[in-house]
Scaffold this active site. Structure first.
Site, short mmCIF file in Angstrom:
data_model
loop_
_atom_site.label_atom_id
_atom_site.label_comp_id
_atom_site.label_asym_id
_atom_site.label_seq_id
_atom_site.Cartn_x
_atom_site.Cartn_y
_atom_site.Cartn_z
N TRP A 102 -28.70 -6.54 -18.86
CA TRP A 102 -27.98 -7.20 -19.95
C TRP A 102 -26.54 -7.39 -19.57
O TRP A 102 -25.94 -6.57 -18.91
CB TRP A 102 -28.04 -6.34 -21.23
CG TRP A 102 -27.17 -6.98 -22.27
CD1 TRP A 102 -27.39 -8.18 -22.91
CD2 TRP A 102 -25.89 -6.53 -22.72
NE1 TRP A 102 -26.34 -8.48 -23.74
CE2 TRP A 102 -25.41 -7.48 -23.64
CE3 TRP A 102 -25.12 -5.41 -22.43
CZ2 TRP A 102 -24.17 -7.36 -24.27
CZ3 TRP A 102 -23.90 -5.27 -23.07
CH2 TRP A 102 -23.43 -6.22 -23.98
N GLU B 93 -16.54 -10.42 -12.11
CA GLU B 93 -16.80 -9.01 -12.39
C GLU B 93 -18.30 -8.73 -12.39
O GLU B 93 -19.07 -9.55 -12.91
CB GLU B 93 -16.20 -8.68 -13.76
CG GLU B 93 -16.49 -7.28 -14.25
CD GLU B 93 -15.88 -7.01 -15.62
OE1 GLU B 93 -15.02 -7.80 -16.05
OE2 GLU B 93 -16.28 -6.02 -16.24
N GLU C 140 -7.59 -4.29 -19.17
CA GLU C 140 -8.40 -5.04 -20.13
C GLU C 140 -7.98 -4.70 -21.56
O GLU C 140 -7.75 -3.53 -21.88
CB GLU C 140 -9.88 -4.72 -19.94
CG GLU C 140 -10.79 -5.53 -20.86
CD GLU C 140 -12.28 -5.25 -20.66
OE1 GLU C 140 -13.07 -6.13 -20.95
OE2 GLU C 140 -12.63 -4.14 -20.21
N ASP D 46 -17.00 -12.37 -16.35
CA ASP D 46 -17.85 -11.18 -16.20
C ASP D 46 -19.32 -11.61 -16.13
O ASP D 46 -19.85 -12.18 -17.09
CB ASP D 46 -17.62 -10.25 -17.41
CG ASP D 46 -18.19 -8.86 -17.22
OD1 ASP D 46 -19.05 -8.68 -16.32
OD2 ASP D 46 -17.80 -7.96 -17.98
N ARG E 187 -13.00 -1.01 -11.97
CA ARG E 187 -13.11 -1.26 -13.40
C ARG E 187 -13.43 -0.03 -14.24
O ARG E 187 -13.69 -0.13 -15.45
CB ARG E 187 -14.19 -2.33 -13.65
CG ARG E 187 -13.93 -3.67 -13.04
CD ARG E 187 -13.47 -4.72 -14.05
NE ARG E 187 -12.57 -4.20 -15.04
CZ ARG E 187 -12.71 -4.29 -16.37
NH1 ARG E 187 -13.77 -4.88 -16.88
NH2 ARG E 187 -11.82 -3.80 -17.18
N GLU F 243 -17.38 -0.51 -14.17
CA GLU F 243 -17.27 0.01 -15.54
C GLU F 243 -18.41 0.97 -15.88
O GLU F 243 -18.26 1.78 -16.78
CB GLU F 243 -17.20 -1.13 -16.56
CG GLU F 243 -18.49 -1.91 -16.72
CD GLU F 243 -18.34 -3.12 -17.65
OE1 GLU F 243 -17.31 -3.79 -17.59
OE2 GLU F 243 -19.27 -3.38 -18.42
N ARG G 262 -10.25 -13.50 -20.03
CA ARG G 262 -11.66 -13.47 -19.61
C ARG G 262 -12.40 -14.55 -20.39
O ARG G 262 -12.27 -14.61 -21.62
CB ARG G 262 -12.26 -12.10 -19.88
CG ARG G 262 -13.61 -11.92 -19.23
CD ARG G 262 -14.27 -10.62 -19.64
NE ARG G 262 -14.98 -10.75 -20.90
CZ ARG G 262 -15.96 -9.92 -21.30
NH1 ARG G 262 -16.31 -8.91 -20.53
NH2 ARG G 262 -16.55 -10.10 -22.45
N ASN H 194 -21.15 4.16 -25.39
CA ASN H 194 -21.69 3.13 -26.29
C ASN H 194 -23.22 3.22 -26.40
O ASN H 194 -23.92 3.11 -25.39
CB ASN H 194 -21.28 1.76 -25.75
CG ASN H 194 -21.29 0.68 -26.81
OD1 ASN H 194 -21.54 0.94 -27.98
ND2 ASN H 194 -21.01 -0.55 -26.38
N TYR I 174 -23.96 -13.12 -22.59
CA TYR I 174 -23.11 -11.94 -22.59
C TYR I 174 -21.67 -12.34 -22.96
O TYR I 174 -21.12 -13.29 -22.43
CB TYR I 174 -23.11 -11.24 -21.23
CG TYR I 174 -21.98 -10.27 -21.19
CD1 TYR I 174 -22.05 -9.09 -21.93
CD2 TYR I 174 -20.79 -10.58 -20.55
CE1 TYR I 174 -20.97 -8.23 -22.01
CE2 TYR I 174 -19.71 -9.72 -20.61
CZ TYR I 174 -19.82 -8.55 -21.35
OH TYR I 174 -18.73 -7.73 -21.44
N HIS J 194 -21.77 -9.47 -15.61
CA HIS J 194 -22.48 -8.37 -16.25
C HIS J 194 -23.77 -8.00 -15.54
O HIS J 194 -24.83 -7.85 -16.18
CB HIS J 194 -22.72 -8.68 -17.75
CG HIS J 194 -22.33 -7.56 -18.66
ND1 HIS J 194 -23.19 -6.94 -19.51
CD2 HIS J 194 -21.14 -6.94 -18.85
CE1 HIS J 194 -22.56 -6.00 -20.19
NE2 HIS J 194 -21.31 -5.98 -19.80
N HIS K 106 -11.03 -0.31 -17.57
CA HIS K 106 -11.91 -0.84 -18.61
C HIS K 106 -11.29 -0.59 -19.98
O HIS K 106 -10.94 0.56 -20.29
CB HIS K 106 -13.27 -0.14 -18.49
CG HIS K 106 -14.40 -0.82 -19.16
ND1 HIS K 106 -15.49 -0.15 -19.65
CD2 HIS K 106 -14.63 -2.12 -19.41
CE1 HIS K 106 -16.35 -1.01 -20.17
NE2 HIS K 106 -15.85 -2.22 -20.03
O1 EZ4 Z 1 -20.15 -4.70 -22.04
O2 EZ4 Z 1 -18.03 -1.93 -22.82
O3 EZ4 Z 1 -15.78 -5.85 -19.16
N1 EZ4 Z 1 -16.20 -5.39 -20.18
C1 EZ4 Z 1 -17.48 -5.19 -20.49
C2 EZ4 Z 1 -17.76 -4.45 -21.77
C3 EZ4 Z 1 -19.12 -3.77 -21.79
C4 EZ4 Z 1 -19.17 -2.73 -22.89
C5 EZ4 Z 1 -20.42 -1.89 -22.80
O4 EZ4 Z 1 -20.36 -0.80 -23.64
O5 EZ4 Z 1 -18.34 -5.57 -19.74
O6 EZ4 Z 1 -17.55 -5.29 -22.86
CO CO Z 2 -17.44 -5.84 -17.81
#
Ligand code: EZ4
Ligand code: CO
Length: 414
Positions: free
Chosen positions: A414, A248, A351, A222, A295, A274, A158, A48, A170, A224, A324
């Protein structure tokens, strides 16, 4: 016998290796391998916001050395690309290796006339449980979003909500966007974050959802990568009464020791990985027993060969899979995940973020979802085909994930 060469491979050779970049709803990078006996295998190489880097890695450095190789020698090709490059690991390299690996598994299963999960050991379960994504800019919007997923049959959701006083957040879509992510824009947008307000707001979200939906619904959240270990530990403790299915990516997981600290303070299950691309990213986490779910995607962790290596090691410590499945993993990458999910013993959950309809103008898929569970389907191989002419209608568009900043302007995760 010539020393140092494998002589007696199969006589099926890789005849061509092409990279298709298309953007039916969002950017995807797909590797198309053809054999000299006419089979077509697909692999997902989408990273991505860095799609062109992995496309170049494949086109310029991998495709030329694949032509003429034994199409059945999957492990040898994996090691040849991994060790042979000398420069090991990293998301671009491992996504490129993943695409080759998955395309070769697709070819091998097609050659056998079997769906891929049969080649991976056959069914270990009847169906694959999946969780969906719910979100809202406030708790009422989030509650409606959860309800919509319950109507689709999901039993695990989620949940993400905007932090009061900050906005965005996020996992929360902008109005009219039709879903959060894909990445968009010629430059990353910047989003504010405040750890204090965030940590105070999450228990209120769980409180509302448990009161509305009761104890049975599995709720996942999540973080993040946004908290320090001690902030994450405090968040985990504050949520224990709501029994989350997991938290997560509570802190940036390249600091593997961080999760040991979090673990010492909370029994909330932890999921991470992930952004990982190799078994080496997990070694300390497994040794310390500090996570419960892996993940990694098939696409970003070296394919079925790479991810299975990670998940077999995870199984030793009762750690389960949670592959993921965001929309930046293409239908090819998702199909690979589903075949592995069905065959693994230590499956946890899958997921499912749901591609937009446009995506299926390019990818025809054999997998299906109903009442909260996936089936990979019974077509030979992965069961996915790519319409190259349709792909031409959706050229690449530059698109980036956001960059996070604290309220004083400091760049943050992020
Ligand atoms: O932000 O795949 O758990 N899922 C995630 C995703 C990630 C994206 C980043 O490219 O955290 O949605
Ligand atoms: Co995630």
């Amino acid at each position: 016998m010539r020393p140092g060469r494998i002589q007696e491979g199969s006589d099926v050779k890789i005849a061509s290796a092409d990279v298709v970049i298309s953007s039916p709803g969002r950017n995807f990078v797909t590797l198309v391998l053809k054999t000299d006996d006419g089979l077509v295998g697909l692999g997902d190489a989408t990273v991505n916001g860095r799609e062109l880097a992995v496309a170049s890695y494949l086109r310029d450095h991998v495709a030329p050395i694949l032509i003429g190789r034994d199409a059945h020698a999957i492990e040898d090709t994996w090691q040849y690309l991994y060790r042979g490059a000398y420069w090991r690991r990293g998301p671009i390299t491992m996504a490129a290796i993943a695409a080759v690996d998955v395309a070769l598994w697709d070819l091998k299963a097609q050659a056998a006339g079997l769906p891929l999960y049969q080649i991976l050991g056959g069914r270990s379960r009847n169906a694959i449980r999946a969780y969906g994504h719910a979100y809202g800019t406030d708790l009422d919007e989030l509650t409606d979003s959860v309800r919509a997923l319950l109507e689709q049959g999901f039993g695990a959701v989620r949940v993400q909500v905007s932090t009061p006083g900050i906005g965005g957040g996020y996992g929360v879509a902008e109005a009219g966007d039709g879903g959060y992510e894909p990445a968009r824009g010629q430059r990353p947008v910047e989003e504010p974050f405040d750890p204090g307000r965030y940590v105070r707001s999450v228990p209120a979200m769980f409180d509302k959802l448990r009161n509305t939906f009761g104890p049975e619904l599995d709720l996942l959240h999540d973080v993040h990568h946004r908290l320090t270990p001690i902030q994450a530990a405090r968040l985990g403790k504050s949520l224990e009464g709501y029994a989350p299915y997991w938290l997560e990516d509570v802190s940036p997981a390249e600091n593997q020791a961080a999760l040991r600290l979090v673990r010492q303070h909370t029994t909330v299950p932890l999921a991470t990985g992930e952004t990982f691309n190799s078994v080496f990213d997990y070694l300390q986490l497994f040794a310390d027993q500090s996570i419960d779910y892996v993940r990694s995607s098939v696409t970003h962790a070296g394919g079925i060969t790479g991810l299975r290596r990670i998940l077999d090691m995870a199984a030793v410590g009762q750690v389960k899979s949670a592959i993921h499945g965001p929309t930046d993993v293409s239908p090819v990458g998702l199909a690979a995940a589903l075949h592995l999910d069905l065959a693994l013993h230590n499956f946890g959950i899958q997921e499912f973020m749901q591609h937009v309809d446009l995506t299926f103008e390019v990818f025809d898929v054999g997998y299906s979802f109903a009442n909260g569970y996936f089936q990979p389907g019974e077509r030979p191989g992965l069961g996915v085909s790519l319409d190259a002419r349709a792909a031409e209608r959706f050229p690449y568009r530059a698109a980036y994930l956001p960059v996070g900043r604290l309220l004083d302007g400091t760049v943050h995760d992020w």
